[in-house]
Write an enzyme that holds these catalytic residues in place. Structure first.
Site, PDB file in Angstrom:
ATOM      1  N   LYS A 134      27.757  58.511  54.000  1.00 53.54           N
ATOM      2  CA  LYS A 134      27.556  58.030  52.630  1.00 53.54           C
ATOM      3  C   LYS A 134      28.651  57.005  52.374  1.00 53.54           C
ATOM      4  CE  LYS A 134      26.570  59.621  47.974  1.00 53.54           C
ATOM      5  NZ  LYS A 134      27.510  58.898  47.154  1.00 53.54           N
ATOM      6  N   ARG A 155      22.551  48.262  41.060  1.00 52.17           N
ATOM      7  CA  ARG A 155      21.829  49.478  40.698  1.00 52.17           C
ATOM      8  C   ARG A 155      21.637  49.582  39.191  1.00 52.17           C
ATOM      9  NH1 ARG A 155      22.511  54.676  39.165  1.00 52.17           N
ATOM     10  NH2 ARG A 155      21.119  56.169  40.147  1.00 52.17           N
ATOM     11  N   LYS A 332      29.208  66.240  50.274  1.00 56.51           N
ATOM     12  CA  LYS A 332      30.484  65.565  50.025  1.00 56.51           C
ATOM     13  C   LYS A 332      31.571  66.199  50.872  1.00 56.51           C
ATOM     14  CE  LYS A 332      29.308  62.652  46.756  1.00 56.51           C
ATOM     15  NZ  LYS A 332      29.968  62.558  45.490  1.00 56.51           N
TER      16      LYS A 332
END
Ligand code: IVH
Length: 702
Positions: A134, A155, A332
Site C-alpha cells: 500500500k 481522488r 496496516k
C-alpha cells in the site's frame, strides 16, 4: 510555530499589538492552507481556536490596527477551489483496514460466507488474491479515451476530484497514450503518485538552499507537487506512479486482477514489483510478512499491504459496502511509537455530548508526522493508564487513526506530575456530565443548550456525507458560530437574505470580497435541494450514519412518508413501529433514536425551519429501469446460487427494499428451498412468489 505570546492583551503596547496581529494573520493563513491543502495539520483545532481568539481579543482592543488580511475579515474559500472539480465516472473507493493477521483471516472467512454457494468455495479451495504494498502517496485517476490520456483527477472526496491533468502529464511514469492496440474504448486507470525517499531528501535540500519551504514527508511533497498551479513546478519534481486498478471500463473486462496488472504493463505503466498472486490465505499472509520485513529498505514509503480477490467476476458479485469494496482490504503495519511529555489534558465535547479527554503533547515526530495531540479515549482509560499531567508517555500512531497514548513511562515521572480529575460538569456549558449504564462514555446532559454540542452538530451538518457545502467547512462554521451568525442549520440558508436586507452587512462590515461571498451564497443555493438519505444523515440523529440514512430513504422514499411513520410509531401505533423495525438493518435501537429525536420539540423546530429553506428530494433508486427498483422484497429459505447476504446486496444495489417480514405492501417473496410459513402468508396476501430461477432471471435480464 504555534506558540502564543504570553503577554496579556491588556498589557500590549500599540507596536506590540501591530506586530502580533501581523504574525497571527500569517500563522492562521498558513494553518488554513495546510488544513485545506490536505497537508498534515501542525496544531489541534483547540490550538487553532486559541490563535483566533487571541487575534479577536487584540482587534477588539485595537480596532484601528485591524489588518486588511485579518482572518476575522474573511470566511475564505479554500485554496483547493482553484482547480476545476470533475465527477469521477466511477467513485474512487477507500479500503477497509485490518490490523492483524487474525483480522485478515476474518476477512477471508467473510468472503467465504458471502460466496458460499460457489462450487470452488464449497469444495474448500483456496481463494486467489493479489497481495501488493500500500503506497503512501496520493491516488490519481487517469481517463484514457481511445487510448489517449484525456483527463487526470485527484481522488477528492471519492466522487468528485480536481482536474490536475496538466500536472499529471509531466510525470514520466504516466503515458500520454497507451502502448499497443489492445486497449478498451474508454478506461479510468487508478494508481498512486509518490516520491521516493532519496528524491524527497534531495528536494528538501534544494528547498532549503533556496529558502523555500520544507516538506514534512514524501507524501506531502508529492501531494504539494501535484496540486501546483504552475505545471512547470510539477515537472521539476521527481514524481512517480504505480498503477493498480481501474474505475470505469468500456470494453473487455479483465478476468483477474493479476491479468489486469500485466495488461497495464503492456500499456506502458509501472506496477509494483512486490505484487504477487497468492493462492491461499496462508500464502497471502506470508507475503505480507515478506513485504513488512523489506519495508525499511524500500525506496518509497508504504503503510501496509493491500489484498484483492483476484477473480473479477467475484469482485463484481461481492460489490461494495458504503465506500469500500467487499473484495479488498488493507492490512496496516503495526503502529509507530514515540516518547514525549503530556503538557496538559483538555476535554473535547463531541456532537452527541461525549466528553473526550485529549492529551496536549510536547510535539514529537511519530513515523514522519508531527503529533501534538493524542486521545485518551475516556475516563476509564485515564484511570487504567494512571496518567498525570506532566507524565512521560509513549504515544502511537497507526495510519490515519488518531494518535493515542498507550502507556506511561513511570520511571521517568517528574515529581511535579499532577493527577487529572475528570470533570463532573461539561466544560462548555456547565451541565452535569454523566455516564449511563455500562457505557464508558461520559456525556454532557446539556443537549441543545450546550454550545459545544451545537457547533459540532453544525459541523456534522455541513460535512462531506451530509450537506457538503463548498467553501463552508468545519473552520468556516466555527467562525460563523463565533460571530453568532449561524446558530442552527436553517441559518445557513438565510445568510444571503439577511445579507441583502443589510441585517448582517457582511460585505462591508466584515470586509469580504464580493466574489467570495457570492461564491458562498451560490454554493449554499446549490444545496437547497438535497436527497433524502443525505438529509437524514445530516440531522445527526444517534445511530443514523450514512448507510442507515440510505436504508431509511430506500424504504420510505419520501420524507413525508418517513415522518408519518415515525409520528405513528411515536403515537404507539404498533403497525408503524413494526414496519420500521422490520427493515433489515434498522431494528428497535434506530427506531427509538429517530422517534426520540423528533419527539424533542427543539429538534422538531430545527427540522421544520430547515424545511422552509430546503426541499428534500424523494429517494431515487440507483438503478432506474431495473425490474426490482423501488420494489419491496422478502427472502426466505435457502438459495443455491448465492448466499442471503449476496442476494440482499444485489437487491439493494438494484434499488429494491429488503424487509424481514411479509406485509400487504410486499411485492415479491423470493422463496428458496425449505420455505415455510412465509410462503403461506404470501399466498394469503396475494404477494407474488418467485423461486430461485425466477429471481436470478429477474436480476440478470437478457
Ligand atoms: S486499491 C477499490 N491498491 O489506499 C480499491 N489502493 O485506503 C481502492 N493505495 O485511496 C484502492 N496503494 O490511495 C489500492 N496498491 C494499492 C494502493 C492503494 C495505495 C491507497 C489509495 C486509496 C487508499 C485506500
Amino acid at each position: 510555530m504555534n506558540t502564543l505570546s504570553e503577554k496579556p492583551v491588556e498589557d500590549l503596547t500599540g507596536t506590540e499589538a501591530k506586530a502580533e496581529l501581523k504574525r497571527l494573520a500569517a500563522l492562521i493563513r498558513e494553518h488554513d492552507r495546510r488544513y485545506h491543502g490536505q497537508e498534515t495539520p501542525l496544531i489541534s483545532d483547540a490550538e487553532y481556536d486559541q490563535l483566533w481568539r487571541r487575534n479577536s481579543e487584540i482587534e477588539l482592543r485595537f480596532p484601528k490596527l485591524i489588518r486588511a488580511d485579518s482572518p476575522s475579515r474573511r470566511v475564505g474559500t479554500p485554496p483547493s477551489g482553484r482547480f476545476r472539480k470533475v465527477a469521477h465516472r466511477q467513485p474512487m473507493l477507500s479500503l477497509d483496514n485490518a490490523f492483524s493477521d487474525e483480522e485478515l483471516v476474518e476477512f477471508e472467512a467473510r468472503i467465504r460466507r458471502f460466496l458460499a454457494r460457489q462450487p470452488e468455495i464449497e469444495a474448500g479451495q483456496g481463494i486467489e488474491m493479489t497481495v501488493e504494498p500500500k503506497i503512501d502517496g496520493l491516488s490519481a485517476s487517469l481517463l484514457y479515451e481511445d487510448g489517449k490520456l484525456s483527463l487526470g483527477l485527484t481522488r477528492g472526496d471519492g466522487r468528485t476530484g480536481e482536474d490536475v491533468t496538466s500536472n499529471l502529464v509531466t510525470i514520466k511514469d504516466i503515458p500520454a497514450g497507451l502502448r499497443g492496440k489492445d486497449w478498451p474504448e474508454l478506461i479510468e486507470i487508478r494508481g498512486e503518485v509518490f516520491m521516493t525517499k532519496p528524491d524527497f531528501a534531495k528536494l528538501n535540500q534544494s528547498q532549503e538552499a533556496t529558502g523555500a519551504k520544507l516538506f514534512a514527508n514524501p507524501r506531502n511533497a508529492a501531494a504539494g507537487s501535484v496540486r501546483q498551479l504552475d505545471s512547470s513546478v510539477t515537472a521539476s519534481r521527481p514524481l512517480r506512479f504505480f498503477a493498480y486498478g481501474w474505475g470505469e471500463l468500456m470494453g473487455q473486462m479483465p478476468v483477474g486482477q493479476i491479468e489486469f496488472l500485466h495488461q497495464l504493463e503492456t500499456w506502458g505503466f509501472k506496477i509494483n514489483p512486490l505484487t504477487r498472486l497468492c493462492s491461499s490465505i496462508e500464502e497471502a499472509l506470508a507475503h505480507y510478512h515478506t513485504i513488512e520485513s523489506q519495508r525499511a529498505e524500500l525506496a518509497y514509503d508504504i503503510d501496509g499491504v493491500v489484498y484483492k480477490i483476484n477473480r473479477v467476476d467475484w469482485q463484481l458479485r461481492l460489490g461494495k459496502v458504503s465506500r469500500a469494496p467487499r473484495w479488498a482490504i488493507a492490512q496496516k503495519f503495526p503502529a509507530e511509537q514515540a516518547k514525549t511529555n503530556i503538557l496538559d489534558i483538555e476535554i473535547q465535547v463531541g456532537r452527541t455530548g461525549t466528553l473526550t479527554p485529549v492529551a496536549k503533547l510536547q510535539p514529537v515526530t511519530v513515523g514522519g508526522v508531527v503529533v501534538s495531540n493524542a486521545t485518551l479515549h475516556n475516563r476509564d482509560e485515564i484511570e487504567r493508564l494512571g496518567v498525570r499531567i506532566g507524565d512521560r508517555v509513549i504515544v502511537q500512531r497507526a495510519g490515519d487513526v488518531i494518535p493515542q497514548v498507550v502507556e506511561i513511562v513511570i520511571e521517568e515521572r517528574p515529581p511535579e506530575a499532577k493527577p487529572f480529575r475528570f470533570p463532573s460538569r461539561c466544560p462548555a456549558c456547565g451541565s452535569h456530565a454523566v455516564s449511563e449504564g455500562d457505557d464508558v462514555a461520559v456525556r454532557c446532559t446539556g443537549g441543545l443548550i450546550c454550545p459545544a454540542q451545537r457547533v459540532e452538530r453544525l459541523r456534522h451538518f455541513v460535512s462531506k456525507g451530509a450537506f457538503d457545502i463548498e467553501g463552508l467547512g468545519r473552520k468556516q462554521i466555527a467562525a460563523f458560530w463565533k460571530q453568532r451568525l449561524i446558530e442552527s442549520p436553517a441559518d445557513i440558508f438565510t445568510l444571503a437574505a439577511r445579507e441583502r436586507t443589510q441585517e448582517l452587512n457582511l460585505a462591508n462590515r466584515e470586509g469580504w470580497g464580493e466574489t467570495s461571498l457570492s461564491n458562498l451564497f451560490a454554493a449554499i443555493d446549490r444545496r437547497r435541494e438535497i436527497g433524502l438519505d443525505r438529509f437524514l444523515f445530516a440531522l445527526g440523529i444517534r445511530h443514523i450514519g450514512q448507510s442507515t440514512g440510505r436504508l431509511l430513504a430506500i424504504n420510505y422514499t419520501s420524507l413525508e412518508n418517513l415522518l408519518r411513520a415515525v409520528d405513528e410509531a411515536a403515537d404507539g401505533q404498533s403497525e408503524a413501529r413494526r414496519e420500521l423495525e422490520a427493515i433489515d438493518g434498522i431494528g428497535p435501537k434506530v427506531t427509538d433514536a429517530i422517534v426520540d429525536f423528533l419527539a424533542e420539540p427543539h429538534n422538531h423546530k430545527i427540522v421544520t425551519e430547515l424545511l422552509t429553506e430546503v426541499s428534500v428530494q424523494d429517494f431515487r433508486p440507483p438503478a432506474d429501469g431495473s425490474p426490482i427498483s423501488g420494489k419491496r422484497l422478502v427472502f426466505t429459505g435457502h438459495l443455491e446460487s448465492m448466499t442471503r447476504s449476496e442476494a440482499k446486496a444485489r437487491a439493494e444495489a438494484l434499488g429494491a427494499r429488503v424487509t424481514g417480514s411479509i406485509s400487504p405492501k410486499t411485492d415479491y417473496l423470493i422463496a428458496g428451498s425449505g420455505s415455510g410459513s412465509k410462503m403461506k402468508k404470501a399466498s394469503d396476501l396475494g404477494v407474488q412468489i418467485l423461486d430461485e430461477a425466477a429471481w436470478v432471471a429477474l436480476i440478470n435480464p437478457k
